[in-house]
Design an enzyme around this catalytic site. Sequence first.
Site, PDB file in Angstrom:
ATOM      1  N   CYS A 198       0.827  -1.202   0.000  1.00 44.76           N
ATOM      2  CA  CYS A 198       0.000   0.000   0.000  1.00 44.76           C
ATOM      3  C   CYS A 198       0.869   1.263   0.000  1.00 44.76           C
ATOM      4  CB  CYS A 198      -0.923   0.013   1.227  1.00 44.76           C
ATOM      5  SG  CYS A 198      -1.965   1.500   1.285  1.00 44.76           S
ATOM      6  N   GLY A 205      -7.325  -5.100  -9.963  1.00 43.95           N
ATOM      7  CA  GLY A 205      -7.717  -4.032  -9.049  1.00 43.95           C
ATOM      8  C   GLY A 205      -8.677  -3.071  -9.731  1.00 43.95           C
TER       9      GLY A 205
END
EC number: 1.3.1.-
Length: 327
Positions: free
Chosen positions: A103, A227
């Site tokens: 992340c 994603g």
Amino acid sequence: MMKIGNIELKSNVILAPMAGITDKTYRTICKKFGAGLVCTEMISAKGLLYNDKKTHTLMDIDTGDTPVSLQIFGSDPDIMEKIVIEKLNKMDTFQILDINMGCPAPKIVKNGDGSALMKNPKLAGEIMKRVKAASTKPVTVKFRKGWNDESINFLEIGKIAQDAGIDAVTLHGRTREQFYSGKADWDSIRKLKENMDIPVIGNGDIFTPKDVLDMIEYTGCDGVMIGRGAFGNPWIFRDSNELLKGNEIEEAISHEEKLRQLSEHVEMLVREKPERVALMQMRKHAGWYIKGLRGAAEMRGSFNKVKTRDEMIELINEYIEKINKNS
């Protein structure tokens, strides 16, 4: 098909964990369309340790979505190990545990979590080793190509993961510095696959079923994680699976089908969350579902004004009627 530890996936096309996106409702939708594995939003190890209410909400999992991967983030090996032993091993709602080392969000990396761990391979290795040793479930790790262009260390992190006993790794072919800009480096995924004995899942710039096929053929990766390409497009899992089987893909998704799926999404989310919260969250999903549809700008403006579930469903039905009249 592919295996992660003792878990066999029916498809190697996987939904990526995405904060604010992959809640229980959207995971269920993507699973319905053929995602081989769905993943929770990232969950704070510290939040679990201190029984944070919001953190526990993120762990709401539909057992019908099996297999499910639960993703945790943190940078304290003691806490990571503790929550695995005391909490996560006791849960039977998920089948795979994933460690977030990719992340790029500033609020995550400022605490040394997420992709910041790539700057500290020794600490990253300690976390992986202890989580894997503590877990009764298969453990995977998701990381990036590196911190920046001067610090490309995905091979090092991959080797550390393998030595720690990690069951599979996912590589996003961008550095943390890139966030989601520029082009994903599929060469890094290919190189990692060539140097690993455990399954490698590729991630980055997958927006069509053809992209899924191309990534597998180019990199040799065992699975593909989608994603942003799944935003408003759960059909990508169904069509990718068909293409991988050598079948032809059906014609483009009709506007009416997109709107009916949007309607179903609204109904499901309102059942899971307070109506006001659900409708606020549906604004972004609605924008993705209707992208490219005639009158999308007008629709988006209308959806952003609705205050009740009934208003939104009525609007969707009105747009479906307009489409049918004009066809």
